[in-house]
Scaffold this motif. Structure first.
Motif, PDB file in Angstrom:
ATOM      1  N   LEU A 107      41.130 -17.799 -52.836  1.00 24.59           N
ATOM      2  CA  LEU A 107      41.471 -16.475 -53.368  1.00 24.59           C
ATOM      3  C   LEU A 107      40.457 -16.010 -54.404  1.00 24.59           C
ATOM      4  N   ASN A 108      39.969 -16.932 -55.234  1.00 31.29           N
ATOM      5  CA  ASN A 108      39.017 -16.517 -56.270  1.00 31.29           C
ATOM      6  C   ASN A 108      37.668 -16.117 -55.691  1.00 31.29           C
ATOM      7  N   THR A 109      37.215 -16.828 -54.636  1.00 35.62           N
ATOM      8  CA  THR A 109      35.956 -16.390 -54.018  1.00 35.62           C
ATOM      9  C   THR A 109      36.164 -15.067 -53.302  1.00 35.62           C
ATOM     10  N   LEU A 110      37.334 -14.901 -52.695  1.00 39.33           N
ATOM     11  CA  LEU A 110      37.610 -13.645 -51.991  1.00 39.33           C
ATOM     12  C   LEU A 110      37.595 -12.472 -52.977  1.00 39.33           C
ATOM     13  N   VAL A 111      38.155 -12.673 -54.159  1.00 43.17           N
ATOM     14  CA  VAL A 111      38.282 -11.574 -55.105  1.00 43.17           C
ATOM     15  C   VAL A 111      36.990 -11.353 -55.892  1.00 43.17           C
ATOM     16  N   TYR A 112      36.461 -12.434 -56.514  1.00 42.45           N
ATOM     17  CA  TYR A 112      35.313 -12.247 -57.403  1.00 42.45           C
ATOM     18  C   TYR A 112      33.984 -12.325 -56.648  1.00 42.45           C
ATOM     19  N   GLY A 113      33.931 -13.172 -55.614  1.00 45.56           N
ATOM     20  CA  GLY A 113      32.686 -13.308 -54.877  1.00 45.56           C
ATOM     21  C   GLY A 113      32.483 -12.152 -53.919  1.00 45.56           C
ATOM     22  N   TRP A 114      33.457 -11.922 -53.062  1.00 42.32           N
ATOM     23  CA  TRP A 114      33.330 -10.849 -52.067  1.00 42.32           C
ATOM     24  C   TRP A 114      33.762  -9.501 -52.646  1.00 42.32           C
ATOM     25  N   GLY A 115      35.036  -9.376 -53.042  1.00 37.69           N
ATOM     26  CA  GLY A 115      35.602  -8.074 -53.390  1.00 37.69           C
ATOM     27  C   GLY A 115      34.839  -7.367 -54.490  1.00 37.69           C
ATOM     28  N   CYS A 116      34.664  -8.043 -55.625  1.00 35.66           N
ATOM     29  CA  CYS A 116      34.018  -7.385 -56.766  1.00 35.66           C
ATOM     30  C   CYS A 116      32.587  -6.992 -56.426  1.00 35.66           C
ATOM     31  N   GLN A 117      31.857  -7.898 -55.762  1.00 36.78           N
ATOM     32  CA  GLN A 117      30.447  -7.575 -55.513  1.00 36.78           C
ATOM     33  C   GLN A 117      30.291  -6.458 -54.496  1.00 36.78           C
ATOM     34  N   ALA A 118      31.153  -6.442 -53.479  1.00 35.54           N
ATOM     35  CA  ALA A 118      31.118  -5.326 -52.535  1.00 35.54           C
ATOM     36  C   ALA A 118      31.412  -4.026 -53.289  1.00 35.54           C
ATOM     37  N   ALA A 119      32.407  -4.089 -54.189  1.00 36.60           N
ATOM     38  CA  ALA A 119      32.760  -2.900 -54.968  1.00 36.60           C
ATOM     39  C   ALA A 119      31.588  -2.461 -55.851  1.00 36.60           C
ATOM     40  N   PHE A 120      30.875  -3.414 -56.453  1.00 37.73           N
ATOM     41  CA  PHE A 120      29.734  -3.048 -57.313  1.00 37.73           C
ATOM     42  C   PHE A 120      28.687  -2.295 -56.512  1.00 37.73           C
ATOM     43  N   GLY A 123      37.370   5.960 -62.765  1.00 39.82           N
ATOM     44  CA  GLY A 123      38.636   5.316 -63.116  1.00 39.82           C
ATOM     45  C   GLY A 123      38.536   3.814 -62.942  1.00 39.82           C
ATOM     46  N   ALA A 124      38.034   3.382 -61.778  1.00 41.97           N
ATOM     47  CA  ALA A 124      37.908   1.946 -61.514  1.00 41.97           C
ATOM     48  C   ALA A 124      37.002   1.278 -62.540  1.00 41.97           C
ATOM     49  N   ILE A 125      35.895   1.958 -62.893  1.00 36.34           N
ATOM     50  CA  ILE A 125      34.946   1.378 -63.852  1.00 36.34           C
ATOM     51  C   ILE A 125      35.635   1.127 -65.194  1.00 36.34           C
ATOM     52  N   VAL A 126      36.512   2.035 -65.607  1.00 40.78           N
ATOM     53  CA  VAL A 126      37.178   1.900 -66.905  1.00 40.78           C
ATOM     54  C   VAL A 126      38.361   0.933 -66.823  1.00 40.78           C
ATOM     55  N   TRP A 127      39.159   1.031 -65.739  1.00 42.35           N
ATOM     56  CA  TRP A 127      40.376   0.211 -65.660  1.00 42.35           C
ATOM     57  C   TRP A 127      40.068  -1.277 -65.599  1.00 42.35           C
ATOM     58  N   PHE A 128      39.061  -1.662 -64.801  1.00 38.96           N
ATOM     59  CA  PHE A 128      38.840  -3.090 -64.598  1.00 38.96           C
ATOM     60  C   PHE A 128      38.609  -3.849 -65.916  1.00 38.96           C
ATOM     61  N   PRO A 129      37.643  -3.423 -66.758  1.00 39.58           N
ATOM     62  CA  PRO A 129      37.433  -4.224 -67.978  1.00 39.58           C
ATOM     63  C   PRO A 129      38.652  -4.225 -68.899  1.00 39.58           C
ATOM     64  N   TRP A 130      39.391  -3.110 -68.887  1.00 45.06           N
ATOM     65  CA  TRP A 130      40.585  -3.033 -69.748  1.00 45.06           C
ATOM     66  C   TRP A 130      41.617  -4.074 -69.304  1.00 45.06           C
ATOM     67  N   THR A 182      47.520  -5.049 -61.022  1.00 48.21           N
ATOM     68  CA  THR A 182      46.684  -3.941 -61.486  1.00 48.21           C
ATOM     69  C   THR A 182      45.228  -4.125 -61.052  1.00 48.21           C
ATOM     70  N   PHE A 183      44.806  -5.370 -60.915  1.00 42.74           N
ATOM     71  CA  PHE A 183      43.450  -5.622 -60.411  1.00 42.74           C
ATOM     72  C   PHE A 183      43.315  -4.985 -59.019  1.00 42.74           C
ATOM     73  N   ILE A 184      44.331  -5.184 -58.186  1.00 39.95           N
ATOM     74  CA  ILE A 184      44.291  -4.589 -56.843  1.00 39.95           C
ATOM     75  C   ILE A 184      44.416  -3.069 -56.934  1.00 39.95           C
ATOM     76  N   LEU A 185      45.464  -2.604 -57.623  1.00 40.93           N
ATOM     77  CA  LEU A 185      45.799  -1.177 -57.534  1.00 40.93           C
ATOM     78  C   LEU A 185      44.891  -0.308 -58.395  1.00 40.93           C
ATOM     79  N   LEU A 186      44.292  -0.853 -59.448  1.00 49.67           N
ATOM     80  CA  LEU A 186      43.462  -0.019 -60.313  1.00 49.67           C
ATOM     81  C   LEU A 186      41.975  -0.365 -60.229  1.00 49.67           C
ATOM     82  N   PHE A 187      41.615  -1.300 -59.379  1.00 53.09           N
ATOM     83  CA  PHE A 187      40.187  -1.509 -59.151  1.00 53.09           C
ATOM     84  C   PHE A 187      39.854  -1.403 -57.664  1.00 53.09           C
TER      85      PHE A 187
END
Lengths: 495, 236
Positions: free
Chosen positions: A74-87, A179-186, A215-220
């Protein structure tokens, strides 16, 4: 005002390739490393899923113990794939929509490498038994500040571009991305500080953790996916968004509802009673923004059946939007007071997360990648067969996982509630559905091996040197893209 | 929509929930007070502080790092939220000739000594809120201690009557060491190669100590007792 936006639009044909060139390395870096992490996440997911019904599978390898491999998956799926694709999506879309070239590709690249090393370090930490045991935050607690700081360096350029853009209209995608840029770090800083740094009550830490996941899912991930869909649908069909006021309403509905979700996972725990209720109600209400976005996007593309069947981008995007609609509906089904006890401790929760991460977000991310990569590499995708396989295997695998985890999960939850039947009944109820999940992950792994291979060939600039985009249908004699031929030669001849 | 409206809107929509469901409850739960027994209700005085002997903090780390929470919960929900209280031996022990009735819901003090409440993600395995007391009842009348039962179970969860279990076996928790003289003591009663014995690591000993500390057999103050048939001390 008219002249202002006219002059902006006149400059566009030159500006777009310039923006794409300036972002080529950071975006390709994020997309390829994300796809590689996705492959890792899928392999770990298959191992973990197999262990859930066949416990002796790789049973002698201590670092792949079910709890560890599932957490690493789950952590590779979220931080490795999801976040980087989003970036990758955010920095490219923000630059294009703000009409600004990227001025700090070097910084983004360095920060991107730091992010990757931090994720690698975190995964090794989990597998070697140093995990924190906090779901979705299992990386050793030294990792989160590094991730947060590199996030700031990756995103700062996009915020500056947004603030410095000249005139013109701010498009709905930009609001979603901002919105996503602000919500995630918060969300990320709050949860990590309260759970790891400050000394809170253990139960409140657990409540904040389930708020974090939701909130990670719904706001990022949701705003990034939706922002991309709002860009792609009008762009590919050449038609404006169906209703702009509906689009704004959908954004504000998400902003109002999203931050309250998550704590229903602690229903029945001795925390302030209103917290789980508010979480459940908000997750049910998430149906409103989901359906608003889905209606708006599907209305925009409706009637363009030939384009939809020909364009890889539109196909993946529509699949993702249908995924969002299903996500909203399943949120309603799983969070009613009468159903929550069946879903709370069954596979249904995992199914909901996977549906959000793969069924919705990843499909939108693939759509964006199929659109963006040819533009920044100036090469077209090599094989329409690869794209087809990627699409059908993904759809097939994802639907089966949703049925097995959420349908099977509810049956598992019901067996747990039959308190006068032996526990072995409830414990074994999920095995058959576990098999289904494992096989479906295999399908998704095959799909993404095709995708990763295809992307790596594009990254190596081995794509087709053609004027014509790779479409899923055979080319007609009259193409809107001009004569077929090598893109560099044609452009040189025109110049 | 202008940037000003956007910023204010975002602040307004996020700040409220952030304060109301995160910051304020966090601060309130941080300062939660101890419940006291009193003469009228409980027939005794003093502060309710559930005793958890054993290596709770150490063991909780092993429990967390190995992802036990992926399959095991530690939460007995009230009856409106689930049927956990009635499930055999989950919430405490039923009243029998030799047992007092101790079944109860989870209270806010049950996670004392831990830094994170391992509520858990799924119930692929059973709830562990009362596992310490439950195993005590398994080994009653046999010559196995509860620690030995746990070690054998972690070595091979499918060895005993739970042949259907999907719990991973944990050979990595045990060292196979050469047997000298009379042995080290504490070796597991399992088949080992000739001249070797299977010894539990320090990690698994901490985990077992933690699991033994998970039990619901204490008397809670009247105000924390949610049973319908509870009686005040002066009424008895």
């Amino acid at each position: 005002m008219a002249t202002d936006s006219d002059s902006i639009q006149h400059a566009d044909p030159d500006l777009r390739p310039a923006i794409d060139r300036s972002l080529r390395h950071p975006v390709m870096f994020f997309f390829t490393s994300a796809a590689a992490w996705l492959a890792v996440a899928l392999v770990l997911g298959i191992i973990a899923s197999a262990k859930s019904h066949a416990p002796e599978f790789m049973g002698n390898i201590g670092w792949l113990l079910y709890g560890k491999s599932q957490a690493a998956h789950l952590n590779t799926l979220v931080y490795g794939w999801g976040c980087q694709a989003a970036f990758g999506i955010i920095i490219w879309l923000m630059a294009r929509l703000s009409r600004k070239e990227c001025r700090n590709p070097g910084t983004i690249l360095v920060a991107g490498h730091v992010w990757n090393f931090a994720v690698l370090f975190g995964v090794i930490g989990i597998l070697s038994g140093q995990g924190t045991g906090v779901p979705w935050m299992e990386f050793p607690s030294a990792v989160w500040p590094v991730l947060l700081i590199s996030y700031v360096f990756i995103m700062v350029g996009s915020v500056v571009q947004f603030r410095c853009k000249e005139g013109g209209h701010t498009y709905i995608s930009q609001w979603y991305l901002l919105g996503a840029i602000v919500w995630f770090p918060w969300v990320y800083a709050t949860s990590n500080l309260l759970i790891f740094t400050f000394d809170g009550h253990p139960l409140m830490d657990a409540a904040i953790n389930s708020w974090f996941k939701s909130t990670f899912i719904l706001l990022f991930f949701v705003p990034v996916g939706v922002g991309a869909a709002y860009y792609l649908a009008p762009k590919v069909t050449g038609r404006p968004v169906h209703s702009y006021s509906l689009a704004q309403m959908g954004f504000w509905a998400l902003a109002v509802i999203g931050p309250w979700t998550g704590m229903q996972k602690l229903t029945g725990a001795p925390i302030p009673q209103f917290l789980p209720y508010v979480g459940a109600a908000a997750t049910v209400l998430f149906f409103i923004p989901a359906v608003t976005v889905a209606v708006n996007i599907l209305k925009t593309v409706s009637g363009h059946n030939t384009t939809i069947s020909a364009s890889p981008t539109l196909r993946f995007m529509i699949a993702g939007i249908i995924g969002l609609l299903v996500l909203g509906s399943i949120g309603v089904c799983l969070n009613f007071p009468s159903s929550i006890k069946y879903a709370q401790f069954s596979f249904a929760g995992y199914g909901y997360e996977i549906l959000a991460m793969y069924g919705f977000f990843s499909m939108c991310a693939f759509a964006t990648m199929y659109f963006v990569v040819p533009r920044i590499t100036r090469r077209e995708w090599l094989s329409r067969r690869f794209i087809r396989w990627h699409f059908y295997l993904s759809i097939y695998g994802m639907s089966t996982i949703v049925i097995c985890t959420i349908g099977g999960g509810l049956l598992q939850g019901a067996a747990q509630e039959y308190w006068n039947m032996p526990w072995s009944d409830a414990a074994t109820r999920g095995y058959a559905y576990g098999w289904g999940t494992t096989v479906s992950w295999l399908f998704i792994l095959f799909a993404n091996i095709f995708f990763l291979l295809h992307l790596l060939l594009m990254w190596a600039r081995l794509g087709r040197r053609s004027q014509h985009p790779t479409l899923l249908s055979k080319h007609t004699s009259e193409s809107p893209h001009g004569p077929e031929g090598d893109i560099d030669e044609i452009q040189a001849a025109n110049a | 929509m202008t940037f000003r409206i956007f910023s204010l809107g975002l602040l307004g929509t996020f700040l409220w929930p952030w304060l109301l469901i995160i910051v304020v409850p966090y601060a309130t739960m941080q300062r939660i007070e101890r419940v006291e027994f009193n003469e009228e209700d409980d027939g005794r005085t003093g502060v309710y502080a559930p005793a958890r002997p054993g290596r709770v903090a150490d063991g909780a780390k092993v429990y967390a790092a190995n992802g036990c929470y992926a399959c095991h919960t530690q939460l007995i929900r009230p009856t409106y939220a689930g049927s956990d209280v009635w499930r055999d031996d989950w919430a405490g022990m039923k009243k029998t000739e030799s047992n007092e009735e101790t079944r109860r819901e989870t209270t806010v003090y049950d996670y004392d000594g831990e830094s994170f409440a391992q509520i858990g993600l799924t119930r692929t395995g059973p709830d562990l809120s009362n596992i310490g007391r439950r195993v005590e009842s398994y080994v009653k009348g046999t010559d196995t201690t509860d620690e030995e039962w746990f070690l054998m179970h972690l070595y091979n969860p499918r060895g005993g009557f739970k042949y259907w279990s999907a719990c991973p076996s944990g050979p990595q928790f045990f060292d196979v060491k050469k047997h000298y003289g009379q042995g080290n003591g504490g070796g597991l009663a399992v088949q080992a190669p000739e001249g070797y014995e299977v010894l539990p690591s320090d990690e698994v000993r901490a985990l077992v100590s933690y699991l033994i500390s998970l039990r619901k057999d204490d008397t809670v103050p009247y105000s924390l007792n949610y049973r319908a048939d509870k009686k005040r001390a002066i009424e008895q």
